[in-house]
Design a protein around this motif. Structure first.
Motif, PDB file in Angstrom:
ATOM      1  N   ALA A 192       0.828  -1.230   0.062  1.00 40.94           N
ATOM      2  CA  ALA A 192       0.073  -0.136  -0.084  1.00 40.94           C
ATOM      3  C   ALA A 192       1.015   1.393  -0.048  1.00 40.94           C
ATOM      4  O   ALA A 192       0.668   2.229  -0.543  1.00 40.94           O
ATOM      5  CB  ALA A 192      -0.953   0.179   1.310  1.00 40.94           C
ATOM      6  N   LEU A 193       1.842   1.288   1.086  1.00 38.49           N
ATOM      7  CA  LEU A 193       2.725   2.506   0.906  1.00 38.49           C
ATOM      8  C   LEU A 193       3.620   2.850  -0.342  1.00 38.49           C
ATOM      9  O   LEU A 193       3.945   3.724  -0.757  1.00 38.49           O
ATOM     10  CB  LEU A 193       3.596   2.347   2.066  1.00 38.49           C
ATOM     11  N   ALA A 194       3.881   1.597  -1.100  1.00 37.01           N
ATOM     12  CA  ALA A 194       4.783   1.657  -2.222  1.00 37.01           C
ATOM     13  C   ALA A 194       3.910   2.087  -3.462  1.00 37.01           C
ATOM     14  O   ALA A 194       4.328   2.700  -4.310  1.00 37.01           O
ATOM     15  CB  ALA A 194       5.421   0.516  -2.494  1.00 37.01           C
ATOM     16  N   GLU A 195       2.524   1.619  -3.489  1.00 37.24           N
ATOM     17  CA  GLU A 195       1.761   1.652  -4.719  1.00 37.24           C
ATOM     18  C   GLU A 195       0.780   2.806  -4.738  1.00 37.24           C
ATOM     19  O   GLU A 195       0.134   3.306  -5.816  1.00 37.24           O
ATOM     20  CB  GLU A 195       1.226   0.365  -5.069  1.00 37.24           C
ATOM     21  N   ILE A 196       0.487   3.458  -3.673  1.00 31.61           N
ATOM     22  CA  ILE A 196      -0.449   4.605  -3.232  1.00 31.61           C
ATOM     23  C   ILE A 196       0.107   5.696  -3.055  1.00 31.61           C
ATOM     24  O   ILE A 196       0.591   6.127  -2.008  1.00 31.61           O
ATOM     25  CB  ILE A 196      -1.567   4.243  -2.189  1.00 31.61           C
ATOM     26  N   PRO A 197       0.255   6.517  -4.062  1.00 30.52           N
ATOM     27  CA  PRO A 197       1.155   7.924  -4.226  1.00 30.52           C
ATOM     28  C   PRO A 197       0.715   8.833  -2.906  1.00 30.52           C
ATOM     29  O   PRO A 197       1.546   9.351  -2.118  1.00 30.52           O
ATOM     30  CB  PRO A 197       1.085   8.600  -5.450  1.00 30.52           C
ATOM     31  N   GLN A 198      -0.620   8.879  -2.550  1.00 24.29           N
ATOM     32  CA  GLN A 198      -1.215   9.764  -1.631  1.00 24.29           C
ATOM     33  C   GLN A 198      -0.802   9.353  -0.272  1.00 24.29           C
ATOM     34  O   GLN A 198      -0.947  10.226   0.956  1.00 24.29           O
ATOM     35  CB  GLN A 198      -2.762   9.793  -1.776  1.00 24.29           C
ATOM     36  N   LEU A 199      -0.419   8.159  -0.048  1.00 28.91           N
ATOM     37  CA  LEU A 199       0.232   7.755   1.434  1.00 28.91           C
ATOM     38  C   LEU A 199       1.544   7.942   1.425  1.00 28.91           C
ATOM     39  O   LEU A 199       2.127   8.102   2.670  1.00 28.91           O
ATOM     40  CB  LEU A 199      -0.188   6.354   1.711  1.00 28.91           C
ATOM     41  N   ALA A 200       2.378   8.316   0.598  1.00 23.19           N
ATOM     42  CA  ALA A 200       3.869   8.564   0.332  1.00 23.19           C
ATOM     43  C   ALA A 200       4.224   9.568   1.504  1.00 23.19           C
ATOM     44  O   ALA A 200       5.341   9.589   1.922  1.00 23.19           O
ATOM     45  CB  ALA A 200       4.371   8.663  -0.852  1.00 23.19           C
ATOM     46  N   ARG A 201       3.412  10.581   1.283  1.00 20.10           N
ATOM     47  CA  ARG A 201       3.572  11.729   2.219  1.00 20.10           C
ATOM     48  C   ARG A 201       3.518  11.739   3.714  1.00 20.10           C
ATOM     49  O   ARG A 201       3.938  12.455   4.446  1.00 20.10           O
ATOM     50  CB  ARG A 201       2.792  13.107   1.869  1.00 20.10           C
ATOM     51  N   TYR A 202       3.075  10.555   4.167  1.00 22.07           N
ATOM     52  CA  TYR A 202       3.014  10.122   5.356  1.00 22.07           C
ATOM     53  C   TYR A 202       4.183   9.115   5.820  1.00 22.07           C
ATOM     54  O   TYR A 202       4.058   8.787   6.805  1.00 22.07           O
ATOM     55  CB  TYR A 202       1.868   9.515   5.715  1.00 22.07           C
ATOM     56  N   ARG A 203       5.000   9.060   5.059  1.00 22.45           N
ATOM     57  CA  ARG A 203       6.221   8.167   5.231  1.00 22.45           C
ATOM     58  C   ARG A 203       6.940   8.679   6.625  1.00 22.45           C
ATOM     59  O   ARG A 203       7.214   9.977   6.650  1.00 22.45           O
ATOM     60  CB  ARG A 203       7.136   7.766   4.191  1.00 22.45           C
ATOM     61  N   ARG A 204       7.470   7.813   7.558  1.00 27.56           N
ATOM     62  CA  ARG A 204       8.401   8.071   8.639  1.00 27.56           C
ATOM     63  C   ARG A 204       8.192   9.398   9.242  1.00 27.56           C
ATOM     64  O   ARG A 204       8.741   9.950   9.606  1.00 27.56           O
ATOM     65  CB  ARG A 204       9.812   8.205   7.864  1.00 27.56           C
ATOM     66  N   GLY A 205       6.739   9.354   9.622  1.00 26.07           N
ATOM     67  CA  GLY A 205       6.191  10.487  10.501  1.00 26.07           C
ATOM     68  C   GLY A 205       6.040  11.774   9.456  1.00 26.07           C
ATOM     69  O   GLY A 205       5.601  12.629  10.347  1.00 26.07           O
ATOM     70  N   ARG A 206       6.477  11.821   8.461  1.00 30.39           N
ATOM     71  CA  ARG A 206       6.273  13.084   7.573  1.00 30.39           C
ATOM     72  C   ARG A 206       4.671  13.491   7.522  1.00 30.39           C
ATOM     73  O   ARG A 206       3.760  12.610   6.903  1.00 30.39           O
ATOM     74  CB  ARG A 206       7.118  12.994   6.252  1.00 30.39           C
ATOM     75  N   ASP A 207       4.253  14.444   8.102  1.00 30.65           N
ATOM     76  CA  ASP A 207       3.007  15.070   7.957  1.00 30.65           C
ATOM     77  C   ASP A 207       1.909  14.101   8.655  1.00 30.65           C
ATOM     78  O   ASP A 207       0.723  13.961   8.205  1.00 30.65           O
ATOM     79  CB  ASP A 207       2.561  14.874   6.369  1.00 30.65           C
ATOM     80  N   CYS A 208       2.453  13.425   9.780  1.00 35.29           N
ATOM     81  CA  CYS A 208       1.483  12.853  10.451  1.00 35.29           C
ATOM     82  C   CYS A 208       0.905  13.511  11.523  1.00 35.29           C
ATOM     83  O   CYS A 208       1.372  13.522  12.580  1.00 35.29           O
ATOM     84  CB  CYS A 208       2.156  11.530  11.163  1.00 35.29           C
ATOM     85  N   ARG A 209       0.271  14.296  11.207  1.00 32.65           N
ATOM     86  CA  ARG A 209      -0.584  15.349  12.123  1.00 32.65           C
ATOM     87  C   ARG A 209      -1.941  14.710  12.373  1.00 32.65           C
ATOM     88  O   ARG A 209      -2.578  13.762  12.012  1.00 32.65           O
ATOM     89  CB  ARG A 209      -1.031  16.608  11.081  1.00 32.65           C
ATOM     90  N   GLN A 210      -2.350  15.297  13.709  1.00 30.31           N
ATOM     91  CA  GLN A 210      -3.832  15.102  14.193  1.00 30.31           C
ATOM     92  C   GLN A 210      -5.058  15.428  12.888  1.00 30.31           C
ATOM     93  O   GLN A 210      -4.821  16.247  12.258  1.00 30.31           O
ATOM     94  CB  GLN A 210      -3.937  16.048  15.192  1.00 30.31           C
ATOM     95  N   GLN A 211      -6.043  14.595  13.205  1.00 26.74           N
ATOM     96  CA  GLN A 211      -7.162  14.681  12.091  1.00 26.74           C
ATOM     97  C   GLN A 211      -6.500  14.491  10.632  1.00 26.74           C
ATOM     98  O   GLN A 211      -6.989  15.278   9.756  1.00 26.74           O
ATOM     99  CB  GLN A 211      -7.663  15.929  12.430  1.00 26.74           C
TER     100      GLN A 211
END
Length: 251
Positions: free
Chosen positions: A159-178
């Motif tokens: 999922a993380l490799a093939e869904i581009p919209q999830l890539a921005r959340y890798r390794r805590g990047r942009d892991c914000r509330q809500q």
């Protein structure tokens, strides 16, 4: 409707292909802001699909804020369109991701983290034991702040490799509330993934009750692609007598 060039696009659901064609018309101003779109019948004839497929495509464009609908029809978003009184949107023929459409509600809390899944889930997610992945948590609260529903989702390596919209959340990047993952299943389709949802629902025996003796409903969801690879695994814990668990899908 013209056939897409890529094999992945050709496998995408028809409503996504219709939505993509209309989105292109809107982006190129072939449908000018504020103007009315062709009727559902005209669109179904143009793209050689049934009217329900057109409705699902228009619903997606509404969710993206590109069109609005009132009793006169559907219009390209533009100056003045926000003031139109929208009619109730037709039912969307897709499952609901926990915390998606209502993730900004005052009684809903959602967050993302980067951590290892439970050991038994790691092989299903194509992860090594202890290897971290993206985790989504979602809690529904009653007016007094007590939890009515909890959900936690783990995403696979695929999922993380093939869904581009999830890539921005890798390794805590942009892991914000809500976090806004309400279009997660659209993202899967757009990535050429044909998803299969499988749920196991049960009520724990004996001590499996919430505070005050209220019964609990446990849901285990596995979302896989056309190759049988798990994309997302979710556990949902519902206080059965105080909250509803809603799952909507096409018939």
């Amino acid at each position: 409707m013209a056939e897409p060039d890529s094999g992945a696009a050709a496998e995408a659901p028809l409503y996504l292909r219709v939505a993509a064609a209309l989105r292109e018309d809107l982006a190129q101003r072939r449908i000018s802001p504020g103007s009315r779109l062709p009727s559902e019948r005209s669109l179904s004839q143009r793209y050689h699909v049934n009217r329900q497929t057109v409705r699902s495509a228009l619903q997606l464009l509404r969710e993206e804020g590109l069109v609005v609908t009132d009793r006169r029809g559907t219009f390209a978003a533009g100056p003045g369109t926000e003031a139109r009184a929208e009619v109730p949107a037709p039912r969307v023929h897709r499952p609901t991701f926990p915390g998606g459409p209502r993730a900004a509600g005052t009684l809903v809390r959602a967050s993302l983290a980067w951590e290892p899944p439970p050991v038994p889930l790691a092989p299903r997610l194509l992860l090594a034991p202890g290897e971290p992945t993206l985790v989504h948590r979602h809690v529904v609260l009653d007016p007094r702040g007590s939890a009515l529903q909890r959900a936690v989702s783990w995403f696979s390596r695929s999922a993380l490799a093939e869904i581009p919209q999830l890539a921005r959340y890798r390794r805590g990047r942009d892991c914000r509330q809500q976090p806004d993952l309400r279009l997660l299943y659209h993202w899967m389709h757009q990535a050429g993934l044909r998803v299969v949802h499988r749920e196991s629902v049960g009520v724990p025996a004996g001590p499996g009750t919430a505070a005050g003796g209220t019964a609990r409903l446990l849901v285990h969801r596995v979302v896989s692609d056309q190759h049988g690879r798990a994309l997302e695994i979710t556990d949902i814990d519902v206080t059965a007598r105080s909250a509803a668990w809603t799952y909507e899908f096409s018939a």
